[in-house]
Motif scaffolding. Structure first.
Motif, short mmCIF file in Angstrom:
data_model
loop_
_atom_site.label_atom_id
_atom_site.label_comp_id
_atom_site.label_asym_id
_atom_site.label_seq_id
_atom_site.Cartn_x
_atom_site.Cartn_y
_atom_site.Cartn_z
N ASN A 97 -8.24 -8.80 -9.32
CA ASN A 97 -9.59 -8.40 -9.31
C ASN A 97 -10.92 -7.37 -8.83
OD1 ASN A 97 -12.53 -9.41 -9.35
ND2 ASN A 97 -12.28 -10.79 -7.70
N PRO A 98 -11.62 -6.67 -10.04
CA PRO A 98 -11.76 -5.63 -9.85
C PRO A 98 -13.46 -5.61 -9.04
CG PRO A 98 -12.54 -6.71 -12.22
CD PRO A 98 -11.14 -7.43 -11.59
N GLY A 99 -13.48 -7.10 -8.51
CA GLY A 99 -14.58 -6.96 -7.97
C GLY A 99 -15.35 -7.27 -6.66
N ASP A 100 -13.57 -6.87 -5.90
CA ASP A 100 -13.75 -7.45 -4.33
C ASP A 100 -13.48 -6.19 -3.87
OD1 ASP A 100 -11.24 -6.35 -5.09
OD2 ASP A 100 -10.54 -8.32 -4.32
N ALA A 101 -13.44 -5.59 -2.12
CA ALA A 101 -13.23 -4.47 -1.48
C ALA A 101 -12.19 -3.69 -1.50
CB ALA A 101 -13.11 -5.40 -0.33
N CYS A 102 -11.20 -4.16 -2.44
CA CYS A 102 -10.37 -3.28 -3.34
C CYS A 102 -9.85 -3.40 -4.23
CB CYS A 102 -9.15 -3.60 -2.12
SG CYS A 102 -7.12 -2.94 -2.69
N THR A 103 -10.80 -2.44 -5.34
CA THR A 103 -10.44 -2.38 -6.58
C THR A 103 -9.50 -2.78 -7.06
OG1 THR A 103 -10.64 0.46 -7.07
CG2 THR A 103 -12.51 -0.65 -6.49
N THR A 104 -9.49 -2.40 -8.28
CA THR A 104 -8.26 -2.56 -9.46
C THR A 104 -7.36 -0.74 -9.61
OG1 THR A 104 -9.31 -2.56 -11.67
CG2 THR A 104 -8.42 -4.45 -11.16
N ALA A 105 -8.11 0.10 -8.62
CA ALA A 105 -6.94 1.72 -8.98
C ALA A 105 -7.31 1.75 -7.50
CB ALA A 105 -8.54 2.57 -9.09
N CYS A 106 -6.60 0.36 -7.21
CA CYS A 106 -6.79 0.47 -5.21
C CYS A 106 -7.09 1.43 -4.00
CB CYS A 106 -4.80 0.92 -4.70
SG CYS A 106 -3.54 -0.78 -5.78
N LEU A 107 -8.50 0.97 -5.08
CA LEU A 107 -9.29 2.44 -3.92
C LEU A 107 -10.09 1.30 -2.72
CD1 LEU A 107 -9.91 5.67 -5.62
CD2 LEU A 107 -7.99 5.23 -4.08
N PRO A 108 -10.74 1.08 -1.83
CA PRO A 108 -12.32 0.63 -1.34
C PRO A 108 -13.30 0.91 -3.00
CG PRO A 108 -10.94 2.22 -0.08
CD PRO A 108 -10.27 2.30 -0.89
N ALA A 109 -13.91 -0.56 -2.87
CA ALA A 109 -15.11 -0.56 -3.48
C ALA A 109 -15.99 0.66 -2.70
CB ALA A 109 -15.01 -1.91 -3.60
N VAL A 110 -16.60 1.58 -3.20
CA VAL A 110 -17.46 2.00 -3.28
C VAL A 110 -18.65 2.26 -4.84
CG1 VAL A 110 -16.95 3.71 -1.83
CG2 VAL A 110 -16.40 4.21 -3.67
N CYS A 163 -5.41 0.98 -0.44
CA CYS A 163 -5.44 -0.68 -0.65
C CYS A 163 -5.04 -1.24 -1.09
CB CYS A 163 -7.07 -1.21 -0.33
SG CYS A 163 -7.63 -0.45 -1.84
N ASP A 164 -4.19 -2.53 -0.93
CA ASP A 164 -3.52 -3.05 -2.03
C ASP A 164 -4.32 -4.64 -1.72
OD1 ASP A 164 -1.52 -4.63 -3.79
OD2 ASP A 164 -0.75 -2.73 -4.23
N ASP A 165 -4.93 -5.23 -2.60
CA ASP A 165 -4.77 -7.04 -2.03
C ASP A 165 -4.33 -7.68 -2.70
OD1 ASP A 165 -6.38 -6.28 -4.48
OD2 ASP A 165 -8.58 -7.19 -3.81
N ALA A 166 -3.14 -7.31 -3.80
CA ALA A 166 -2.19 -7.91 -4.70
C ALA A 166 -3.30 -8.97 -5.49
CB ALA A 166 -0.97 -8.72 -3.42
N VAL A 171 1.03 -0.67 0.07
CA VAL A 171 0.15 0.24 -0.24
C VAL A 171 1.01 1.17 -0.05
CG1 VAL A 171 -2.10 1.41 1.25
CG2 VAL A 171 -2.45 -1.36 1.78
N ASN A 172 0.91 1.52 -0.72
CA ASN A 172 1.63 2.89 -1.38
C ASN A 172 1.09 4.55 -1.19
OD1 ASN A 172 3.54 5.29 -2.57
ND2 ASN A 172 4.93 3.42 -3.87
N ALA A 173 1.18 4.51 -0.04
CA ALA A 173 0.26 6.29 -0.03
C ALA A 173 1.23 7.52 -1.03
CB ALA A 173 0.13 6.71 1.28
N ALA A 174 1.72 7.53 -0.77
CA ALA A 174 2.09 8.82 -1.16
C ALA A 174 1.87 8.43 -3.32
CB ALA A 174 4.00 8.63 -1.36
N ALA A 175 1.64 7.22 -3.62
CA ALA A 175 1.28 7.04 -4.97
C ALA A 175 -0.76 7.31 -5.28
CB ALA A 175 1.55 5.70 -5.12
#
Length: 378
Positions: A227-240, A221-224, A213-217
């Motif tokens: 998968n775009p359909g889980d709690a952490c999107t492919t943009a490394c942001l929480p799904a909303v 979140c980053d779930d490694a 998880v690189n906050a500076a970037a």
């Protein structure tokens, strides 16, 4: 000599005056010890003692004194006093440059030669730490040690004799580690000494899905995974709801906005079927697909070649509509009437010609057979 004779005469006269054999010695009182010495040296016949004593009489300003004689000798420099700093090398001195003696020069202030290890930095020396330790910051040649001289000195942990910052011992003479600011070749992708917008703290390039998880970037979140359909999107942001990505098991839809009335509500729930939503007849298993839909109607097409058996009311109700009001399209393709290649993603003409047969009914309602399409209504 005349003075001695005069004094002797005076003494003789006093004796003649009625005090036989009595000598007046008052003028010799201050030099009596000298007379005694002179008598001892000269013997019984020495009559010159008074003359010797008188010559040294300090009361007579006309005669030179011993102190004057010494003073003259010193001022001439005939006998310079020994000692460090006089410019003369005495027996207990290594050197003596006089006023040029200096602890930073070749001859120190204590008249000893300048040598490496004496604690004084002399000519030709870069340092002098007054010890014989060769691996500290000043070696035994009195030269400062430095990173890159191939000798591990002082606080150095390594020294490979080069200035290559990309090897195992970079230019700070400490073993290469992530975070030291040096990119270890073939080991690190980057190293900026900290987590930055372009370099993760584990010295890898920033990439959403790498598990860091690189906050500076801008990562929250980053779930490694990708998968775009889980709690952490492919943009490394929480799904909303409204991010355009359907959060599986949580959202029914997500059209990328917070508007209702467009098929997907502000709560990411279906308001009406989406195009290409598909299913099968609950009893006969014939396939169907939504060609188009809005809040009031839905165009449903058979995907079974040549048609099939369908319960249109049950299917429409499962999509949120009250029932169906038209069927047809016996001449057509999927989502098209009497046209060539059409589909739910590229639909054609919506036309209901009343074709198809009614094949009775059952507990699920009317059964349509050999039909291509029908319309759900509220």
């Amino acid at each position: 000599m005349l003075a001695v004779l005069a004094l002797a005469t005076v003494g003789g006269c006093a004796g003649a005056g009625g005090i036989p054999d009595q000598r007046d010695t008052s003028v010799f009182s201050s030099t009596a010890p000298g007379n005694t010495d002179a008598d001892d040296d000269a013997g019984p016949s020495s009559d010159a003692a008074p003359s010797t004593v008188s010559a040294g009489d300090s009361d007579d300003p006309s005669l030179p004194t011993d102190s004057d004689s010494d003073s003259d000798s010193d001022s001439d420099g005939d006998v310079p006093p020994p000692g460090c700093g006089d410019g003369i090398v005495d027996a207990d001195e290594d050197c003596d440059l006089g006023d040029a003696n200096d602890d930073a020069g070749p001859c120190k202030a204590n008249c000893s030669h300048q040598i490496c290890g004496d604690g004084f930095v002399g000519p030709g020396e870069g340092c002098d730490d007054a010890n014989v330790v060769d691996d500290d910051t000043c070696n035994n040649a009195c030269l400062p040690t430095s990173c890159g001289d191939a000798v591990v000195n002082g606080d150095e942990a390594c020294d490979d004799g080069n200035d290559d910052d990309g090897d195992e011992c970079p230019g700070n003479c400490q073993p290469a580690v992530c975070g030291d600011g040096f990119v270890h070749a073939a080991i690190e992708q980057c190293d900026e000494g900290a987590t930055t917008a372009s370099c993760d703290g584990d010295c890898t390039a920033v990439s959403c899905g790498d598990g860091f998880v690189n906050a500076a970037a801008g990562e929250v979140c980053d779930d490694a995974n990708a998968n775009p359909g889980d709690a952490c999107t492919t943009a490394c942001l929480p799904a909303v709801c409204g991010d355009g990505l359907v959060y599986a098991g949580v959202e029914a839809c997500d059209d990328g906005n917070a508007n209702s009335g467009d098929g997907c509500s502000a709560q990411c729930a279906y308001e009406f079927p989406a195009a290409c939503e598909a299913g099968t007849d609950p009893l006969y298993g014939a396939g169907w697909v939504v060609c188009a839909a809005d809040q009031n109607t839905a165009w449903i097409s058979s995907t079974t070649p040549g048609g099939g058996l369908y319960h249109p009311t049950a299917i429409c109700q499962s999509l949120g509509y009250a029932g169906y009001d038209a069927q047809g399209g016996t001449c057509g393709n999927i989502c098209g009437y009497c046209e060539g290649a059409t589909s739910c993603m590229a639909d054609g003409n919506e036309f209901y010609d009343g074709g198809g047969d009614s094949c009775g009914s059952d507990d699920l309602g009317q059964i349509l057979c050999y039909t291509v399409m029908w319309r759900c209504v509220n």
